[in-house]
Design an enzyme around this catalytic site. Sequence first.
Site, short mmCIF file in Angstrom:
data_model
loop_
_atom_site.label_atom_id
_atom_site.label_comp_id
_atom_site.label_asym_id
_atom_site.label_seq_id
_atom_site.Cartn_x
_atom_site.Cartn_y
_atom_site.Cartn_z
CG HIS A 1 0.37 11.39 -24.40
ND1 HIS A 1 -0.13 11.54 -23.13
CD2 HIS A 1 1.28 10.39 -24.32
CE1 HIS A 1 0.44 10.67 -22.32
NE2 HIS A 1 1.30 9.96 -23.03
CG ASP B 1 -2.93 13.42 -23.82
OD1 ASP B 1 -3.40 12.39 -24.33
OD2 ASP B 1 -1.98 13.40 -23.01
CB CYS C 1 3.62 8.70 -20.61
SG CYS C 1 2.40 7.56 -21.29
#
Length: 306
Positions: free
Chosen positions: A274, A242, A185
């Site tokens: 994600h 995502d 991330c």
Amino acid sequence: MHNQNDRAEFNSLTGASLDSTGTQNKASSQQDSNRRQFLQSALGVGFAAAALPVCAQTMLRTPATGLSEQRLQIEVDGQAVPVYSVRPEGKQNLPVILVVSEIFGVHEHIADVARRFAQLGYLALAPDLFVRQGDASKYASVAELIKEVIAKVPDAQVMRDLDAVLAWADKHGGDLKRVGITGFCWGGRITWMYAAHNPAIKAGVAWYGRLVGEANALSPQHPVDIAAALKVPVLGLYGAKDTGISLDSIAKMEAALAKGSSHSIFKVYENSGHAFHADYRPSYVEADAKDGWKACVAWLKANGAG
């Protein structure tokens, strides 16, 4: 949210005080000292408040058997930066892997990932790159955490901290001719940026890190801006579902990379969104996480970082 970059970070995640004169007072200095001591002892333990509740039934736990764990501090520009370090016990001249956390900091999941690398023979180092801005573990919501801590972290500060971590590794059993970096991330974006900053890195693996964004004083460039000049091969592991990182942004990054010679590539998982590697969160997709890990390890070794 402060800007477009913060909103993108939020979207992808959700589905030393000064006195009036500008100088640090004694009480504040003592508080910071106490806080650093707490962070050193707590690093890699528990979970950030904003990441709760934890999905214990899917969470992986890598044993520390045969490993040497250390929670240390490295001085960078007068700041003690906490680092979780783990390696095969008694081993020297080890390949080095930098493990860069999500916005939640170096909590139990990141420490577990580091142990996975150590079990493969690496000196794994996971630094707290938010220590100057705040304690990422204490914020109850993602939005608050991003606003109060993450949005205030300069890229240049992160690059210096990672440089210092590698300098420490060089003196403590690491082989700087075999260095890799991986991140998740927020750390996925940093993986791209540090690979551009330090061409001595052999390889990187970026897990669902933002690729495009609005330039500002703290983040003057983003991965798409450095792609053409990138020399280090980076593997991007991303999810097609995502909501914060679009397939269009991946296509833009691929087009920019095609102008250069880093031989970086993407692997996009059609059934994942994600944080599909985060086994402690509902976003976890076991099959894709396992395949991504296998691809990550193979990529690092194939490119001299293992």
